[in-house]
Each structure stands twice: as C-alpha cells, then as structure tokens.
Design an enzyme around this catalytic site. Sequence first.
Site, PDB file in Angstrom:
ATOM      1  N   TYR A   1     -38.895  -2.764  -7.798  1.00 44.99           N
ATOM      2  CA  TYR A   1     -38.645  -3.035  -6.378  1.00 44.99           C
ATOM      3  C   TYR A   1     -37.945  -4.397  -6.214  1.00 44.99           C
ATOM      4  O   TYR A   1     -37.586  -5.030  -7.203  1.00 44.99           O
ATOM      5  CB  TYR A   1     -39.968  -2.937  -5.597  1.00 44.99           C
ATOM      6  CG  TYR A   1     -40.502  -1.514  -5.623  1.00 44.99           C
ATOM      7  CD1 TYR A   1     -39.876  -0.510  -4.882  1.00 44.99           C
ATOM      8  CD2 TYR A   1     -41.566  -1.149  -6.441  1.00 44.99           C
ATOM      9  CE1 TYR A   1     -40.324   0.811  -4.928  1.00 44.99           C
ATOM     10  CE2 TYR A   1     -42.013   0.177  -6.492  1.00 44.99           C
ATOM     11  CZ  TYR A   1     -41.383   1.142  -5.732  1.00 44.99           C
ATOM     12  OH  TYR A   1     -41.807   2.455  -5.789  1.00 44.99           O
TER      13      TYR A   1
ATOM     14  N   ARG B   1     -47.862  -9.277  -9.372  1.00 49.98           N
ATOM     15  CA  ARG B   1     -47.797  -8.141 -10.298  1.00 49.98           C
ATOM     16  C   ARG B   1     -46.407  -8.061 -10.909  1.00 49.98           C
ATOM     17  O   ARG B   1     -45.407  -8.053 -10.182  1.00 49.98           O
ATOM     18  CB  ARG B   1     -48.136  -6.832  -9.582  1.00 49.98           C
ATOM     19  CG  ARG B   1     -48.464  -5.710 -10.558  1.00 49.98           C
ATOM     20  CD  ARG B   1     -48.918  -4.432  -9.895  1.00 49.98           C
ATOM     21  NE  ARG B   1     -49.828  -3.708 -10.790  1.00 49.98           N
ATOM     22  CZ  ARG B   1     -49.935  -2.390 -10.847  1.00 49.98           C
ATOM     23  NH1 ARG B   1     -49.222  -1.622 -10.047  1.00 49.98           N
ATOM     24  NH2 ARG B   1     -50.768  -1.793 -11.693  1.00 49.98           N
TER      25      ARG B   1
ATOM     26  N   GLY C   1     -53.683   3.524 -18.343  1.00 52.34           N
ATOM     27  CA  GLY C   1     -54.604   4.420 -19.043  1.00 52.34           C
ATOM     28  C   GLY C   1     -55.960   3.788 -19.333  1.00 52.34           C
ATOM     29  O   GLY C   1     -56.663   4.216 -20.265  1.00 52.34           O
TER      30      GLY C   1
END
Length: 373
Positions: free
Chosen positions: A182, A230, A303
């Site tokens: 983004y 992030r 995961g």
Amino acid sequence: MLKENVVLESVMLDQLPLKNRVVVAPMTRVSTKGDGIPTKTMEEYYRRYAEGGFGLIIAEGTYTDRSFSQAYPNQPGITNEQQQKGWEHIVHSTHEAGGKIILQLMHAGALSQHLSNTRSASCVQPIRHMLEGYSEKQGSFPLPQAMNLSEIDDVITGFSDSAIRAKEAGFDGVEIHAANGYLLDQFLTDYTNTREDQYGGSLKNRCRLTTEIVSSIKRLAFNNFIVGVRVSQGKVNDFDYTWPNGLLDGKLIFNSLKEAGADYIHFASEGKGFDHGCLTKNGESLPKLAREVTGLKVIANGGLDNVKEATRIIEEGHADLVALGTGALANPDWPIKLKNMKKILPFNPDMFSLGVSIEDQFNWENKNETAGL
Ligand SMILES: Cc1cc2nc3c(=O)[nH]c(=O)nc-3n(C[C@H](O)[C@H](O)[C@H](O)COP(=O)(O)O)c2cc1C
C-alpha cells in the site's frame, strides 16, 4: 504442574501491559454500510477476540482521509465524528471484555479498489490484479498520478488527524500500515518509487514518508498511546518480493523507524508462513534483526496459529509477540483453547464463500457451526 506455553506469558508492549503474547492481526472486513462508520456487527466481532483471550487486537486497516486513501468499498474510516463514534463503541466494548485494542491506519495509494483516480509515489502501473472478494472492481489497478509535495503533506496530516481521533475514541494506540504494497510501501519500494526529490532515490529517502508520519504522531505527545509500524517484504500484488539488500535494508529501515519514535515493529507475512515472508532470500530472520538493532518489541506473523511454530518464534528470539490472521478467524478464542488444551481448528477458506464481510462470516458460521464458541 505443566509449565505454561511461552506465548501465554504476559508482556509489556512499551507501556501497555498485555496478558499474553498473542495478537489478532489486522484484517480488512469491508463491513460498513458504505459510509465508513463502524457497525454493531463489527463491535460483536472485535469483542469476541477480547473474550477469547487475545492479549492484543489490531483492528483492520482504516482509511485516514477522504481524498485518496480509501482502499475498498465499505472499508471503515476514521475521518469524521460519526466514524470516530462508531470506533468508540468498539473500543469500549473490547475494553469492557478485558481486551486491548490498537487501530491500523492505512492509505491504499495505487492499490485502491474503490477509487478510479489514485495517487502514489510515482506514476507507475501496479503489477498484477485487484483482489477478489473486496470489491466488484476486478482486473488491473488504475495508473496512479505521482503525489506532489502538498499532497504528501496532506497524507501526513491525514494520519496525524486520524491518530488524534483514535486517541479520542479510546484506542490503546495506532499501527501505521507501511506493509503489503500500500501507499507507504509504494514509497519504500524501488520499483514503485522513481522520484528524484527527498522522498525518492536512497532507501533513507524512500522511508521518509513513513518516518515523518510516525514522528508527527509522536510529536502530539499523547501519554500511554502506542505508535507501531507494520512492514513486510511481500505485497498483496507481489507475494514473493524480498528486500533487495536483505539485512542491510532491514537495518536501515528498522533504525529509521526507531529514530522516528516507533514503539514497536510488526513484521507481516503474506499468507505463506513465517519463513516465506519474514526471512531474507539468504534465510536470515528480519524480525530477529529488528529486535537486535532497535531493542523495540517486535511482532511476527505468518502461519503462527500453529502452536509449535509460534512457540519456536518466541523461543528462538525472532519476536516478542505473534500475530494470527486466518488462525484467529478460525479460532476467535485461540489463547483460551491453547490454555485449556482444546483442539485448534484449521482455517477453512470457505468462510469467505458468502463474502468477506463479518456478516457473511457470521452467516457462514451459523450454517456450519465451526466457530467453536
Ligand atoms: C481477510 C483478510 C484481511 C486482511 N487485511 C489486512 C489489513 O487490513 N491490514 C494488514 O496489515 N494485513 C491484512 N491482512 C493480512 C493479515 O494481517 C496477515 O498478515 C495474513 O493473514 C498472514 O497471517 P496468517 O498466516 O496468520 O493468516 C489481511 C488478511 C486477511 C485474511
């Protein structure tokens, strides 16, 4: 007595005490009615993660201005009183249920599936295609226009004003979304940023927009308000991308974030597991490097609903916290399940067969009774 799993230990995220190291990863759920105002259904959705024992919830990527930031139709925003009020109900309900909640602030840049007229670092055609399920638009992204300096200032103001609203709504902090391709990642990445001014060229310059956003929020000097960032290698339109200079790039990016005042670094993985997203092409751990060079708390992802893998990530020092995306969708009470040694369910992609919104998820769960609640 059995020793408690390390992921269930309490931890401090800067000044914020968390009851364990397990985090709900931010997940866009396109669940507003088109006005960007968070709804009652969203309140229910976030509250159940708090009731399910997660140490921290990072709420979904939320748009920061009404010019060029919105990524998807029905995405929530935090740009006016009504949107702020909607979030306030969610924060209150989450806190009441014993949870902590941070809001992810996001600008889509060239990867908007809502706008036709988009802005980015440079006028570069995004590769590949729009995501399925998030909007009716499909196919190629529009060609963005390069932002001028005044538009860049507007982006910074959008993030700071949104952080002020998030603080007023009662959030425990904000996370700046500089990952997944983004806008901020478009500035960071060499192939989407061909600028020749102070926001382009060297990696230091390409980090500048993100660091200016972090420092402008830190300058507001809110007490007890976390500002995290992030980052990721992979992008929603380029899953396998790795930072070209591996650890060297990591060192510069992480140090720049620390200097700007970031309180934590969240390293995201694009759905193919920790090793795929978080290691350099030579197999070195970027989250571990972030911990070593900055001393900040680091969240890892990919995961990590797999208990063995989550435990390994903490015990080997890759990260201080683990964020669960799809694993949290399948197990909104994952920490309680782990504590009580109950079966953890695998994520079933059919969950989105009716649509990606929370309402669609709840309808699907009611039909399938697999939420385990
Ligand atoms: C439905 C959905 C929406 C997502 N939206 C966001 C988002 O808003 N912001 C973000 O940083 N990542 C977003 N992600 C990525 C997740 O946070 C996470 O990085 C990814 O699912 C990999 O983690 P996992 O292996 O635990 O699922 C989204 C993922 C899913 C499945």
